[in-house]
Motif scaffolding. Structure first.
Motif, PDB file in Angstrom:
ATOM      1  N   ILE A 132       0.950  -1.239  -0.182  1.00 21.07           N
ATOM      2  CA  ILE A 132      -0.283  -0.183  -0.302  1.00 21.07           C
ATOM      3  C   ILE A 132       1.108   1.343  -0.166  1.00 21.07           C
ATOM      4  O   ILE A 132       0.894   2.168   1.204  1.00 21.07           O
ATOM      5  CB  ILE A 132      -0.875  -0.204   1.717  1.00 21.07           C
ATOM      6  CG1 ILE A 132      -1.255  -0.930   1.325  1.00 21.07           C
ATOM      7  CG2 ILE A 132      -2.065   1.099   0.633  1.00 21.07           C
ATOM      8  CD1 ILE A 132      -2.561  -1.286   2.781  1.00 21.07           C
ATOM      9  N   ASP A 134       0.729   4.143  -2.016  1.00 24.19           N
ATOM     10  CA  ASP A 134       0.881   4.845  -2.460  1.00 24.19           C
ATOM     11  C   ASP A 134       0.796   5.916  -0.693  1.00 24.19           C
ATOM     12  O   ASP A 134       0.605   7.213  -0.198  1.00 24.19           O
ATOM     13  CB  ASP A 134      -1.105   5.558  -2.495  1.00 24.19           C
ATOM     14  CG  ASP A 134      -0.965   6.532  -2.607  1.00 24.19           C
ATOM     15  OD1 ASP A 134      -0.644   7.304  -3.730  1.00 24.19           O
ATOM     16  OD2 ASP A 134      -1.852   6.868  -2.660  1.00 24.19           O
ATOM     17  N   GLU A 151       5.932   0.126  -4.591  1.00 23.30           N
ATOM     18  CA  GLU A 151       4.550  -0.516  -4.373  1.00 23.30           C
ATOM     19  C   GLU A 151       5.988  -2.526  -4.241  1.00 23.30           C
ATOM     20  O   GLU A 151       5.900  -3.186  -5.160  1.00 23.30           O
ATOM     21  CB  GLU A 151       3.920  -0.681  -5.130  1.00 23.30           C
ATOM     22  CG  GLU A 151       2.433  -1.951  -4.497  1.00 23.30           C
ATOM     23  CD  GLU A 151       2.251  -1.999  -3.574  1.00 23.30           C
ATOM     24  OE1 GLU A 151       1.682  -2.412  -2.399  1.00 23.30           O
ATOM     25  OE2 GLU A 151       1.691   0.096  -3.199  1.00 23.30           O
ATOM     26  N   ALA A 160      -2.912  -5.133  -1.212  1.00 23.93           N
ATOM     27  CA  ALA A 160      -2.941  -3.257  -2.553  1.00 23.93           C
ATOM     28  C   ALA A 160      -3.313  -4.212  -3.152  1.00 23.93           C
ATOM     29  O   ALA A 160      -3.787  -3.643  -3.964  1.00 23.93           O
ATOM     30  CB  ALA A 160      -1.200  -2.910  -2.034  1.00 23.93           C
ATOM     31  N   TYR A 161      -3.479  -5.202  -3.775  1.00 20.91           N
ATOM     32  CA  TYR A 161      -3.607  -6.280  -5.049  1.00 20.91           C
ATOM     33  C   TYR A 161      -3.836  -7.075  -4.959  1.00 20.91           C
ATOM     34  O   TYR A 161      -3.405  -7.943  -4.088  1.00 20.91           O
ATOM     35  CB  TYR A 161      -2.559  -5.910  -6.075  1.00 20.91           C
ATOM     36  CG  TYR A 161      -1.544  -5.753  -5.865  1.00 20.91           C
ATOM     37  CD1 TYR A 161      -0.531  -7.198  -6.082  1.00 20.91           C
ATOM     38  CD2 TYR A 161      -0.608  -5.228  -5.286  1.00 20.91           C
ATOM     39  CE1 TYR A 161       0.497  -7.919  -5.648  1.00 20.91           C
ATOM     40  CE2 TYR A 161       1.067  -5.980  -5.049  1.00 20.91           C
ATOM     41  CZ  TYR A 161       1.207  -7.423  -5.520  1.00 20.91           C
ATOM     42  OH  TYR A 161       2.150  -7.250  -4.987  1.00 20.91           O
ATOM     43  N   ALA A 166      -2.966  -6.885 -11.127  1.00 23.81           N
ATOM     44  CA  ALA A 166      -3.104  -6.003 -10.670  1.00 23.81           C
ATOM     45  C   ALA A 166      -2.104  -5.260 -10.030  1.00 23.81           C
ATOM     46  O   ALA A 166      -1.691  -3.846 -10.292  1.00 23.81           O
ATOM     47  CB  ALA A 166      -4.475  -6.316  -9.714  1.00 23.81           C
ATOM     48  N   GLY A 167      -1.015  -6.246  -9.832  1.00 19.70           N
ATOM     49  CA  GLY A 167       1.052  -5.366  -9.026  1.00 19.70           C
ATOM     50  C   GLY A 167       1.187  -4.337  -9.681  1.00 19.70           C
ATOM     51  O   GLY A 167       1.525  -3.433  -9.549  1.00 19.70           O
ATOM     52  N   LEU A 170      -0.829  -1.237 -10.381  1.00 23.17           N
ATOM     53  CA  LEU A 170      -0.426  -0.719  -9.532  1.00 23.17           C
ATOM     54  C   LEU A 170       0.528   0.338  -9.725  1.00 23.17           C
ATOM     55  O   LEU A 170       0.908   1.025  -9.445  1.00 23.17           O
ATOM     56  CB  LEU A 170      -1.174  -1.139  -8.436  1.00 23.17           C
ATOM     57  CG  LEU A 170      -0.640  -0.385  -7.322  1.00 23.17           C
ATOM     58  CD1 LEU A 170      -1.903   1.112  -6.940  1.00 23.17           C
ATOM     59  CD2 LEU A 170      -0.709  -0.576  -5.764  1.00 23.17           C
ATOM     60  N   GLU A 173       0.136   3.039 -12.488  1.00 21.04           N
ATOM     61  CA  GLU A 173      -0.578   4.090 -10.935  1.00 21.04           C
ATOM     62  C   GLU A 173       0.084   5.341 -10.512  1.00 21.04           C
ATOM     63  O   GLU A 173      -0.163   6.171 -10.206  1.00 21.04           O
ATOM     64  CB  GLU A 173      -2.157   3.664 -10.792  1.00 21.04           C
ATOM     65  CG  GLU A 173      -2.937   4.379 -10.094  1.00 21.04           C
ATOM     66  CD  GLU A 173      -3.858   3.710  -8.986  1.00 21.04           C
ATOM     67  OE1 GLU A 173      -4.560   4.584  -8.374  1.00 21.04           O
ATOM     68  OE2 GLU A 173      -4.183   2.291  -9.726  1.00 21.04           O
ATOM     69  N   LEU A 174       1.186   4.211  -9.304  1.00 21.45           N
ATOM     70  CA  LEU A 174       1.752   5.779  -8.429  1.00 21.45           C
ATOM     71  C   LEU A 174       2.674   6.321  -9.110  1.00 21.45           C
ATOM     72  O   LEU A 174       3.073   7.592  -9.149  1.00 21.45           O
ATOM     73  CB  LEU A 174       2.134   4.395  -7.410  1.00 21.45           C
ATOM     74  CG  LEU A 174       1.179   3.759  -6.294  1.00 21.45           C
ATOM     75  CD1 LEU A 174       1.906   2.790  -5.952  1.00 21.45           C
ATOM     76  CD2 LEU A 174       0.585   4.380  -5.507  1.00 21.45           C
TER      77      LEU A 174
END
Length: 440
Positions: A132, A134, A151, A160-161, A166-167, A170, A173-174
């Protein structure tokens, strides 16, 4: 004609860590827009600049902010929860069971406490890997440090995923969310060889190359990890990762304890950096990384604290002392880890491990990231060799001031960006939450 500057910092001694390792007695630094304009003798620097503010620290030693090359800042909320255990038992039976219940609020509170500890003991930048992430970045943004973070990527679900796809999404995204931050940078952080797969490691490296980001991974930490890697993949960790294309100049590997001579040569040939974690490695009985041999082969080595759950502190001054003592004993050679080499690892080596040029030194055009120690402390008197004192005598609690980009973030017991008493109250609630998850 004088040059305007935002602040003129004056002190009894400045350890610059510049290319010549210059030490200035009765010195000064001129800072403008978060960057160092000049460093040198007090009279000369003062005469050449017109400061908006003068900060005279008196009998103090100013040095570059320390760079923590590997940590998990948020794990301060687990400090002391499970001690005196081997790595795999500690991780699988005590840490992972709590972490599966993690929330963003828990991570943010733990990370802010970690930032407070680092600021209090002179660290201005750190390399972070956690879950997590973020929430950790929000804490870093609040506290004002610099952070290269990522992450943690596993081959199984995390808080987180739900899966590796998905990881990795992410991570993208971050990167997009924080890429405009001047103090927070992204890296791709697969956790370790025993928590991933060959395909996932290759996907992590491909993403790092696509986004032009560093890659950070736990590697060769224990003989147990080596045995697992041989059993699962038919190779020891370092050649295994090299064969997958992970070991390049964009990579930093944490620990690098269980290495053969050939593997040290292999690391040197790839340009990868190493984050050495002496206290965590000693506490978990993981072993002692062959740091003098790595330095002799030209490998960039930084010093990290690892997380407070396995150390149990984020204090880079005590880490420097431990580093020097460990290798002198391991090699049975008092000359193999001299004070200057250890200070280099905690500053310039850390900058290399973070892939962040300019950190770890006080020189013109470099960021004004620094810390100041009170030289009137009994353990710092008398002072014959400032570098020796920083490695062998200082404890970190002589720190009077910590600054990042010309901004004072900690001074004489006060954190300037957040309410520390309120954070302590929050951590009492976090402690009760952890005890509940452990069934205690």
């Amino acid at each position: 004609m004088t040059r305007p500057c935002d602040i003129l910092i004056q002190a009894a001694c400045i350890v610059t860590q510049d290319a010549l390792r210059t030490v200035v007695e009765d010195g000064a630094l001129a800072v403008a827009d978060g960057t160092i304009l000049a460093v040198g003798p007090r009279e000369a620097v003062a005469a050449a600049h017109a400061p908006a503010r003068v900060l005279d620290l008196g009998d103090a030693l100013v040095m570059p902010g320390l760079v923590n090359a590997h940590t998990h800042a948020a794990m301060t909320f687990l400090r002391g929860v499970a001690d005196d255990l081997p790595l795999m038992e500690w991780l699988t039976q005590h840490i992972f069971p709590v972490e599966k219940h993690l929330t963003p609020d828990i991570v943010e509170a733990g990370a802010l406490l970690g930032c407070a500890e680092m600021l209090r003991t002179g660290t201005t930048a750190f390399n972070d890997m956690y879950l997590i992430q973020d929430a950790t970045y929000r804490a870093v943004d609040t506290a004002g440090l610099r952070c290269l973070g990522g992450e943690g990527i596993f081959g199984f679900p995390s808080p987180a995923y739900p899966d590796a796809d998905a990881g990795l999404a992410l991570v993208r995204e971050l990167h997009e969310r924080w890429r405009r931050s001047p103090r927070i940078r992204q890296c791709v952080t697969p956790h370790a060889v025993y928590t991933t797969s060959p395909e996932l490691l290759q996907r992590c490296m491909a993403l790092a190359e696509e986004l032009d980001l560093p890659l950070h991974i736990h590697l060769a930490e224990t003989t147990t990890e080596t045995a697992q890697c041989v059993e699962m993949f038919g190779q020891r960790p370092v050649p295994y990762c090299h064969g997958l294309g992970l070991l390049t100049p964009r990579a930093t590997v944490a620990h690098a304890v269980d290495l053969t001579g050939a593997e040290i040569d292999l690391l040197a040939s790839t340009g990868a950096a190493v984050a050495h974690n002496p206290e965590s490695n000693m506490k978990l009985a993981s072993g002692a990384a062959p740091v003098p041999q790595m330095l002799a082969r030209g490998i960039a080595v930084g010093i990290g604290t690892d997380g407070a759950a396995s150390n149990n502190s984020l204090n880079m001054f005590t880490e420097m002392t431990s580093c020097a003592m460990l290798h002198k004993l391991r090699c049975m050679d008092p000359t193999c880890a001299p004070a200057q080499a250890v200070l280099d690892m905690a500053t310039l080596g850390g900058a290399a491990a973070l892939h962040w040029p300019g950190l770890g030194q006080l020189a013109p055009s470099c960021p004004a990231d620094l810390t100041a120690l009170d030289l009137s402390a009994p353990n710092l008197q008398p002072m014959y060799n400032p570098v020796s004192h920083l490695v062998y005598a200082a404890t970190g609690h002589e720190v009077r001031l910590t600054m990042v980009a010309g901004e004072v973030l900690y001074q004489d017991g006060r954190f300037t960006r957040f309410d520390y008493p309120a954070l302590l109250a929050q951590m009492r609630d976090v402690r009760r939450w952890v005890l509940d998850k452990l069934g205690r």
